[in-house]
Design a protein around this motif. Structure first.
Motif, PDB file in Angstrom:
ATOM      1  N   ALA A 244       0.810  -1.217   0.000  1.00 53.67           N
ATOM      2  CA  ALA A 244       0.000   0.000   0.000  1.00 53.67           C
ATOM      3  C   ALA A 244       0.845   1.269   0.000  1.00 53.67           C
ATOM      4  CB  ALA A 244      -0.939  -0.002   1.204  1.00 53.67           C
ATOM      5  N   VAL A 245       2.059   1.182  -0.514  1.00 51.61           N
ATOM      6  CA  VAL A 245       2.948   2.342  -0.566  1.00 51.61           C
ATOM      7  C   VAL A 245       3.164   2.793  -2.008  1.00 51.61           C
ATOM      8  CG1 VAL A 245       5.237   3.235  -0.001  1.00 51.61           C
ATOM      9  CG2 VAL A 245       4.104   1.632   1.555  1.00 51.61           C
ATOM     10  N   GLY A 246       3.625   1.881  -2.844  1.00 48.61           N
ATOM     11  CA  GLY A 246       3.916   2.189  -4.240  1.00 48.61           C
ATOM     12  C   GLY A 246       5.400   2.343  -4.477  1.00 48.61           C
ATOM     13  N   GLY A 247       5.918   1.626  -5.474  1.00 44.88           N
ATOM     14  CA  GLY A 247       7.332   1.724  -5.816  1.00 44.88           C
ATOM     15  C   GLY A 247       8.061   0.405  -5.699  1.00 44.88           C
ATOM     16  N   PRO A 248       9.208   0.285  -6.378  1.00 47.57           N
ATOM     17  CA  PRO A 248       9.938  -0.985  -6.451  1.00 47.57           C
ATOM     18  C   PRO A 248      10.384  -1.543  -5.095  1.00 47.57           C
ATOM     19  CG  PRO A 248      10.697   0.514  -8.167  1.00 47.57           C
ATOM     20  CD  PRO A 248       9.792   1.299  -7.278  1.00 47.57           C
ATOM     21  N   ARG A 249      10.772  -0.686  -4.158  1.00 45.62           N
ATOM     22  CA  ARG A 249      11.322  -1.188  -2.893  1.00 45.62           C
ATOM     23  C   ARG A 249      10.279  -1.939  -2.077  1.00 45.62           C
ATOM     24  NH1 ARG A 249      14.601   3.414   0.196  1.00 45.62           N
ATOM     25  NH2 ARG A 249      14.939   1.636   1.585  1.00 45.62           N
ATOM     26  N   THR A 250       9.092  -1.376  -1.962  1.00 45.19           N
ATOM     27  CA  THR A 250       8.070  -2.050  -1.156  1.00 45.19           C
ATOM     28  C   THR A 250       7.458  -3.242  -1.895  1.00 45.19           C
ATOM     29  OG1 THR A 250       6.598  -0.248  -1.847  1.00 45.19           O
ATOM     30  CG2 THR A 250       7.482  -0.160   0.392  1.00 45.19           C
ATOM     31  N   VAL A 251       7.411  -3.183  -3.216  1.00 47.05           N
ATOM     32  CA  VAL A 251       6.967  -4.359  -3.969  1.00 47.05           C
ATOM     33  C   VAL A 251       7.968  -5.503  -3.788  1.00 47.05           C
ATOM     34  CG1 VAL A 251       6.493  -5.282  -6.269  1.00 47.05           C
ATOM     35  CG2 VAL A 251       5.611  -3.040  -5.631  1.00 47.05           C
ATOM     36  N   ALA A 252       9.257  -5.186  -3.828  1.00 45.68           N
ATOM     37  CA  ALA A 252      10.274  -6.211  -3.591  1.00 45.68           C
ATOM     38  C   ALA A 252      10.134  -6.811  -2.197  1.00 45.68           C
ATOM     39  CB  ALA A 252      11.668  -5.617  -3.770  1.00 45.68           C
ATOM     40  N   LEU A 253       9.835  -5.968  -1.213  1.00 42.82           N
ATOM     41  CA  LEU A 253       9.629  -6.472   0.148  1.00 42.82           C
ATOM     42  C   LEU A 253       8.446  -7.431   0.203  1.00 42.82           C
ATOM     43  CD1 LEU A 253      10.181  -6.460   3.196  1.00 42.82           C
ATOM     44  CD2 LEU A 253       8.761  -4.376   3.346  1.00 42.82           C
ATOM     45  N   ALA A 254       7.405  -7.146  -0.547  1.00 41.14           N
ATOM     46  CA  ALA A 254       6.236  -8.026  -0.558  1.00 41.14           C
ATOM     47  C   ALA A 254       6.609  -9.451  -0.958  1.00 41.14           C
ATOM     48  CB  ALA A 254       5.172  -7.467  -1.503  1.00 41.14           C
ATOM     49  N   PHE A 255       7.521  -9.590  -1.929  1.00 42.09           N
ATOM     50  CA  PHE A 255       7.940 -10.927  -2.346  1.00 42.09           C
ATOM     51  C   PHE A 255       8.725 -11.645  -1.255  1.00 42.09           C
ATOM     52  CE2 PHE A 255       6.826  -9.288  -6.493  1.00 42.09           C
ATOM     53  CZ  PHE A 255       6.367 -10.414  -7.165  1.00 42.09           C
ATOM     54  N   GLU A 256       9.371 -10.894  -0.368  1.00 37.15           N
ATOM     55  CA  GLU A 256      10.091 -11.507   0.739  1.00 37.15           C
ATOM     56  C   GLU A 256       9.164 -11.918   1.876  1.00 37.15           C
ATOM     57  OE1 GLU A 256      14.052  -9.875   1.831  1.00 37.15           O
ATOM     58  OE2 GLU A 256      13.381  -8.132   0.673  1.00 37.15           O
ATOM     59  N   LEU A 257       8.008 -11.278   1.959  1.00 36.78           N
ATOM     60  CA  LEU A 257       7.097 -11.531   3.080  1.00 36.78           C
ATOM     61  C   LEU A 257       6.088 -12.630   2.800  1.00 36.78           C
ATOM     62  CD1 LEU A 257       6.241  -7.858   4.136  1.00 36.78           C
ATOM     63  CD2 LEU A 257       7.937  -9.374   5.152  1.00 36.78           C
ATOM     64  N   VAL A 258       5.789 -12.895   1.526  1.00 32.48           N
ATOM     65  CA  VAL A 258       4.714 -13.816   1.193  1.00 32.48           C
ATOM     66  C   VAL A 258       5.183 -15.265   1.280  1.00 32.48           C
ATOM     67  CG1 VAL A 258       5.131 -13.910  -1.321  1.00 32.48           C
ATOM     68  CG2 VAL A 258       2.786 -14.110  -0.429  1.00 32.48           C
ATOM     69  N   ARG A 259       4.281 -16.145   1.684  1.00 27.78           N
ATOM     70  CA  ARG A 259       4.603 -17.572   1.757  1.00 27.78           C
ATOM     71  C   ARG A 259       4.585 -18.207   0.379  1.00 27.78           C
ATOM     72  NH1 ARG A 259       0.184 -20.585   0.489  1.00 27.78           N
ATOM     73  NH2 ARG A 259      -1.895 -19.876   1.155  1.00 27.78           N
ATOM     74  N   GLY A 260       5.131 -19.386   0.261  1.00 26.88           N
ATOM     75  CA  GLY A 260       4.991 -20.155  -0.964  1.00 26.88           C
ATOM     76  C   GLY A 260       3.521 -20.432  -1.242  1.00 26.88           C
ATOM     77  N   GLY A 261       3.094 -20.179  -2.470  1.00 34.64           N
ATOM     78  CA  GLY A 261       1.687 -20.347  -2.822  1.00 34.64           C
ATOM     79  C   GLY A 261       0.820 -19.171  -2.416  1.00 34.64           C
ATOM     80  N   GLY A 262       1.443 -18.104  -1.883  1.00 34.15           N
ATOM     81  CA  GLY A 262       0.685 -16.946  -1.428  1.00 34.15           C
ATOM     82  C   GLY A 262       0.409 -15.946  -2.530  1.00 34.15           C
ATOM     83  N   ARG A 263      -0.273 -14.873  -2.149  1.00 40.08           N
ATOM     84  CA  ARG A 263      -0.716 -13.879  -3.122  1.00 40.08           C
ATOM     85  C   ARG A 263      -0.290 -12.481  -2.683  1.00 40.08           C
ATOM     86  NH1 ARG A 263      -3.682 -17.361  -0.487  1.00 40.08           N
ATOM     87  NH2 ARG A 263      -5.524 -16.051  -0.218  1.00 40.08           N
ATOM     88  N   ILE A 264       0.131 -11.682  -3.646  1.00 40.57           N
ATOM     89  CA  ILE A 264       0.496 -10.290  -3.426  1.00 40.57           C
ATOM     90  C   ILE A 264      -0.466  -9.414  -4.219  1.00 40.57           C
ATOM     91  CG2 ILE A 264       2.259  -8.511  -3.779  1.00 40.57           C
ATOM     92  CD1 ILE A 264       4.345 -10.794  -3.668  1.00 40.57           C
ATOM     93  N   SER A 265      -1.003  -8.403  -3.560  1.00 41.19           N
ATOM     94  CA  SER A 265      -1.865  -7.439  -4.232  1.00 41.19           C
ATOM     95  C   SER A 265      -1.264  -6.057  -4.013  1.00 41.19           C
ATOM     96  CB  SER A 265      -3.288  -7.496  -3.661  1.00 41.19           C
ATOM     97  OG  SER A 265      -4.150  -6.606  -4.328  1.00 41.19           O
ATOM     98  N   ALA A 266      -0.728  -5.478  -5.084  1.00 48.26           N
ATOM     99  CA  ALA A 266      -0.062  -4.177  -5.002  1.00 48.26           C
ATOM    100  C   ALA A 266      -1.029  -3.089  -5.426  1.00 48.26           C
ATOM    101  CB  ALA A 266       1.185  -4.162  -5.876  1.00 48.26           C
ATOM    102  N   VAL A 267      -1.286  -2.159  -4.515  1.00 54.85           N
ATOM    103  CA  VAL A 267      -2.270  -1.119  -4.784  1.00 54.85           C
ATOM    104  C   VAL A 267      -1.691   0.279  -4.581  1.00 54.85           C
ATOM    105  CG1 VAL A 267      -3.219  -0.997  -2.438  1.00 54.85           C
ATOM    106  CG2 VAL A 267      -4.715  -0.579  -4.411  1.00 54.85           C
ATOM    107  N   GLY A 268      -0.455   0.376  -4.058  1.00 56.18           N
ATOM    108  CA  GLY A 268       0.172   1.676  -3.897  1.00 56.18           C
ATOM    109  C   GLY A 268       0.429   2.331  -5.246  1.00 56.18           C
ATOM    110  N   VAL A 269       0.104   3.619  -5.351  1.00 58.23           N
ATOM    111  CA  VAL A 269       0.300   4.337  -6.613  1.00 58.23           C
ATOM    112  C   VAL A 269       1.789   4.560  -6.842  1.00 58.23           C
ATOM    113  CG1 VAL A 269      -0.133   6.490  -7.858  1.00 58.23           C
ATOM    114  CG2 VAL A 269      -1.937   5.463  -6.458  1.00 58.23           C
ATOM    115  N   THR A 270       2.245   4.252  -8.031  1.00 55.60           N
ATOM    116  CA  THR A 270       3.660   4.408  -8.366  1.00 55.60           C
ATOM    117  C   THR A 270       3.821   5.115  -9.694  1.00 55.60           C
ATOM    118  OG1 THR A 270       5.745   3.225  -8.739  1.00 55.60           O
ATOM    119  CG2 THR A 270       3.739   2.130  -9.471  1.00 55.60           C
ATOM    120  N   THR A 271       4.909   5.844  -9.836  1.00 58.52           N
ATOM    121  CA  THR A 271       5.244   6.452 -11.123  1.00 58.52           C
ATOM    122  C   THR A 271       6.448   5.753 -11.756  1.00 58.52           C
ATOM    123  OG1 THR A 271       6.605   8.113  -9.988  1.00 58.52           O
ATOM    124  CG2 THR A 271       4.318   8.700 -10.484  1.00 58.52           C
TER     125      THR A 271
END
Length: 348
Positions: A244-271
């Motif tokens: 819910a932030v937006g941008g490459p750094r927090t999206v990359a963090l999402a991949f580190e936090l999610v479990r195997g078979g999990g889902r990421i939903s990115a909604v932060g506005v990014t340019t």
């Protein structure tokens, strides 16, 4: 009328601009009672949105009272209290008929310049709403304007992000960013059946507010959020991660936090134009990743019902209420993170 206008990078002003008029049969003119400064307005403020001409009226979150309708409007009449969707849709193109209102061929965003439909914004005393039957909702009698305000934008954005992640009852959700959208995502996840929500932010005061909403606090400036999420999930990771932030750094963090078979939903506005997608890791760990513009029309009725039923309290994020005439100070407070959410009140 008085309105907040964009004057250049880091500059907004209160100016007199012409009142809007009915231009098409489906238009409505709404007298704005409440509007707000959104995180995505800061992209304009910082000069990141093309097509913002000096003098353009800002803002896209609003409630108000219908003052006038065109001859083609059927669902509304003078005096109706309404909340507007931040993005507009026509309701009849092929994408709208599929329910993908956020992909409407006539898509526009109030107060977002030429590149987004050239629609004057809502930080003003009046606003013209095209296709009013599609882009307005009547506010339930039991709801105040402030409780309904965010159903037209950030609450429904957050709710839709959780819905898009296909959350299952009893799952653990990690929310990255405890700004207004993140705080709404926490409430939305709990309302949709999450057993636990892990709230991650750099700022302690924002995480503490998330904790009061029922989340488990993780202050990323004081601890390693990946280690903390692993500890809290037995080393598995979160079932769902809402970015819910937006941008490459927090999206990359999402991949580190999610479990195997999990889902990421990115909604932060990014340019940002690109992101180094972890293709092989996502393949082997069976990660589902979704990103996209909010589909407000799809979910606004659900969020209005949840707020009316007391399941979600959107007012908890409001830190400042200011007259429209003090909007310049409101932008300063919000940009400096001295405010969680600023609501502007025309006529005061």
């Amino acid at each position: 009328m008085k309105a907040v206008t964009y004057r250049g990078v880091g500059q907004v002003a209160i100016e007199d601009v012409p009142e809007p008029k009915i231009q098409h049969s489906g238009d409505a003119i709404v007298r704005v009672t409440r509007c707000a400064i959104c995180g995505s307005d800061l992209h304009i403020y910082h000069g990141h949105i093309p097509g913002m001409v000096p003098g353009s009226v800002c803002g896209h979150e609003f409630t108000g009272v219908v003052e006038e309708v065109g001859p083609g409007v059927q669902a509304f009449r003078k005096g109706d209290r309404v909340v507007g969707t931040f993005h507009t849709a026509c309701g009849h193109c092929p994408m709208c008929r599929k329910g993908a209102y956020n992909q409407c061929r006539e898509y526009g965003v109030f107060g977002y310049g030429v590149a987004f439909g050239n629609l004057p914004g809502s930080q003003a005393e009046f606003i013209r709403v095209p296709y009013a039957d599609v882009n307005l909702r009547v506010i339930p009698r039991e709801l105040s304007d402030e409780k309904a305000l965010f159903c037209g934008d950030i609450l429904t954005t957050a709710y839709g992000a959780v819905r898009n992640a296909q959350l299952q009852p009893g799952e653990t959700v990690a929310v990255i960013g405890c700004g207004p959208v993140g705080l709404m995502a926490i409430q939305s996840a709990l309302a949709q059946g999450a057993a636990r929500v892990l709230a991650i932010d750099l700022l302690r005061d924002r995480v503490e507010l998330a904790e009061r909403l029922g989340a488990v606090p993780i202050v990323a400036s004081e601890t390693n959020p990946v280690a903390q999420v692993n500890k809290l999930t037995g080393g598995l990771g979160a079932d769902v991660v809402i970015e819910a932030v937006g941008g490459p750094r927090t999206v990359a963090l999402a991949f580190e936090l999610v479990r195997g078979g999990g889902r990421i939903s990115a909604v932060g506005v990014t340019t940002a134009e690109s992101f180094p997608f972890p293709l092989a890791t996502s393949l082997t760990r069976d990660i589902s990743f979704r990103i996209g513009l909010a589909n407000i029309h799809r979910d606004i009725d659900a969020t209005l019902a949840l707020v009316a039923g007391g399941r979600i309290d959107p007012e908890v994020i409001i830190s400042h209420r200011l007259p429209l005439a003090e909007a310049v100070e409101g932008y300063r407070l919000f940009d400096s993170r001295e405010a969680t959410k600023v609501v502007l009140i025309p006529g005061e």
